[in-house]
Structure formats: structure tokens, C-alpha cells
Write a protein that holds these residues in place. Sequence first.
Motif, mmCIF file in Angstrom:
data_model
loop_
_atom_site.group_PDB
_atom_site.id
_atom_site.type_symbol
_atom_site.label_atom_id
_atom_site.label_comp_id
_atom_site.label_asym_id
_atom_site.label_seq_id
_atom_site.Cartn_x
_atom_site.Cartn_y
_atom_site.Cartn_z
ATOM 1 N N SER A 1 -8.528 2.340 -4.921
ATOM 2 C CA SER A 1 -7.462 3.341 -4.710
ATOM 3 C C SER A 1 -8.653 4.337 -3.857
ATOM 4 O O SER A 1 -9.725 3.722 -4.121
ATOM 5 N N ALA B 1 -2.927 4.992 5.272
ATOM 6 C CA ALA B 1 -3.633 4.194 4.751
ATOM 7 C C ALA B 1 -4.361 2.887 4.896
ATOM 8 O O ALA B 1 -5.591 2.609 4.272
ATOM 9 N N THR C 1 -4.540 6.645 -1.213
ATOM 10 C CA THR C 1 -4.386 5.456 -0.897
ATOM 11 C C THR C 1 -4.125 4.734 -2.761
ATOM 12 O O THR C 1 -5.004 4.528 -2.496
ATOM 13 N N ASP D 1 -7.884 4.802 4.991
ATOM 14 C CA ASP D 1 -8.200 4.381 3.662
ATOM 15 C C ASP D 1 -8.904 2.929 3.252
ATOM 16 O O ASP D 1 -10.214 2.540 2.787
ATOM 17 N N TYR D 2 -8.234 1.803 3.425
ATOM 18 C CA TYR D 2 -8.913 0.542 2.982
ATOM 19 C C TYR D 2 -9.966 0.541 4.260
ATOM 20 O O TYR D 2 -10.729 -0.127 3.699
ATOM 21 N N HIS E 1 0.819 5.139 0.189
ATOM 22 C CA HIS E 1 0.377 7.075 0.109
ATOM 23 C C HIS E 1 0.517 8.085 0.541
ATOM 24 O O HIS E 1 1.662 8.457 0.859
ATOM 25 N N VAL F 1 2.237 -1.872 4.777
ATOM 26 C CA VAL F 1 2.821 -0.508 5.047
ATOM 27 C C VAL F 1 3.913 -0.732 5.694
ATOM 28 O O VAL F 1 4.019 0.732 6.087
ATOM 29 N N ASP G 1 1.207 7.795 7.162
ATOM 30 C CA ASP G 1 0.986 7.576 5.509
ATOM 31 C C ASP G 1 0.239 6.285 6.455
ATOM 32 O O ASP G 1 -0.320 5.535 5.410
ATOM 33 N N ALA H 1 1.325 -1.107 0.699
ATOM 34 C CA ALA H 1 0.025 0.115 -0.104
ATOM 35 C C ALA H 1 0.609 0.841 0.260
ATOM 36 O O ALA H 1 2.283 0.501 0.309
#
Length: 287
Positions: free
Chosen positions: A206, A266, A191, A269-270, A180, A255, A262, A178
Motif C-alpha cells: 500500500s 498506481a 494505491t 506509487d509502485y 488506486h 492495471v 489511476d 493494483a
Amino acid sequence: MKSPIRLLKLGMACLISAASPAVFPAFAQSERMVAQPSRTLSYADIVDLADRAPLVANVRIRNIIVLTPDQAGTVPARHKRLFVEADVTGLIRGESGISPLVTYLYDAPTDARGKLPRYKKAQVILFARPGTRPGELQLVAPDAQIAATPEESSRVKAILSALVAPDAPPRILGLGDAFHVAGTIEGEGETQIFLRTENGDPVSLSVLRRPGQAPRWAVALGEIVDEAARPPEPGSLLWYRLACSLPAALPARAVRTLPVADAEAARADYGVVIQALGPCGRTRGPA
């Protein structure tokens, strides 16, 4: 000439012997049947079965024999293992040279009194693979037989068409790396999460954030994420591939190369993607 029942029992003995090394000295006794209960499988359930089955066929059940406990081996609770003889009435997927008369083993659910549904002359759909002998089938799962209603038949055909389409999404094996990138203003960022696929085809997620707007996410089937990328339609094959394969949270290894801030972005966002996909909806356990 051997009687039909004698032939059925001989076929059952061959099929059971191929499935188990145990010796089965006696045949099951027939049992009174009750009306067949309805069971509605989810979209994910049907794809689980269809995706594993090199052969999908409509059949009409001709005869069944209920196996004794010694014959049946381990069977799920409130189920009985049947030896089934059926006439093939239509081939949905598979080789055209299938035998017109097939036999297979099936774990049938029972009611609260231990009674079985009425299967004789029932029209069902089988998800199977060829057995070791002509006319023998092996179901891809113990419950890979469903009622051949018009609705289920249409759904199965649509799913099979999606599975073999040139642009069919690949099977998802897991998450890759991943990345970001934070924006220039507070609340802005993007991301991108790469997925590992069975055939190596690129698939990525994305998530785009803009101040004052809800996060927007998309899935891309290709190297480039462009404006055409969108979330998958619920109940589509792409939705199934994601909703039924992705883990609930972004693992640390995805990550591992990112700064802490970041990495946290991420993960958040996931979570947007997982929440939007919703539950896979399986009712019969994992594939």
C-alpha cells in the motif's frame, strides 16, 4: 583391504555416474593448491542457497580429486570440478541420520594462473540434498559451498531460523491486481497492489500520498492493511522476498481495469516501493 585413495576413487566413480551418463576412463591428477580466497556472499545469496536446501551441514574436507575435462563435463570458466570427500562436523538443517562421511561434486574457482584454493582440511558449509546412494550429497547449486567462518555460520543459522519461523513470509510469484483511489484534494491518493504467493497467503503493498508529505508505503501479510503495517527492514527475509522477486515496473495487466489516470498513479506509487527496496544485491546470479 582397499586403500583410502582407492575407496575415494570408487566413490567418485559412483557419484559421477549418477550425475552423468558419460563414461570416465581415467581419474584426474592432483594439482598444487593455493591459499583459499575469501569471498563474501550477500544476504540474498545466502537466502537463495538456504531456501532451496533441505540439508545444510558443516563439514571438514578430507580429500579431493580434480576431475579431468572428460570427467567434468561443462564447467564454468575459471573453475574446476572437484570430487570431494568430507567429514560431517555438524548438521544445521536436515535429517539427523546423515552419514558421518559424505561425498559430493563442487565447482571450485581458480585464480588467474588456473590454481585452486587449498581445500584439504578446510571447514565449509554445504547447501545440499541427499544423493541417490548413502553418503552422497548433491549441492543445490554448483557453488553451494561456503567457508564456515563464525560470521557466516551465524548468518546461515539466522536465515534458516527465519525461513522456518511460523510467521515467515511466503515466496512471491509475481504481481496481482493494483487499485488506486484518488483523494478529495490535489496530491492525495492511495494505491494497493496485491501479490501472488506460492502458498496463496495474502500479501499486499500500500502507498499513501498526502499533500506536502513524502509518500508512505507498507507491506501487509494478511487480508487487512492496518496502521501496524510498515516497510520491511532492509536485510530481512520479507525485504528479500520483495526486493529479489518483484519486477522493476508495474505490468499492464496489473492495471488493466483502471482508468488511465489511476493506472498512471498506481505505476508511480509502485515505483516508490521499488526505489525504497533498493537492489536485491545478488552477486552469484539468480536463484
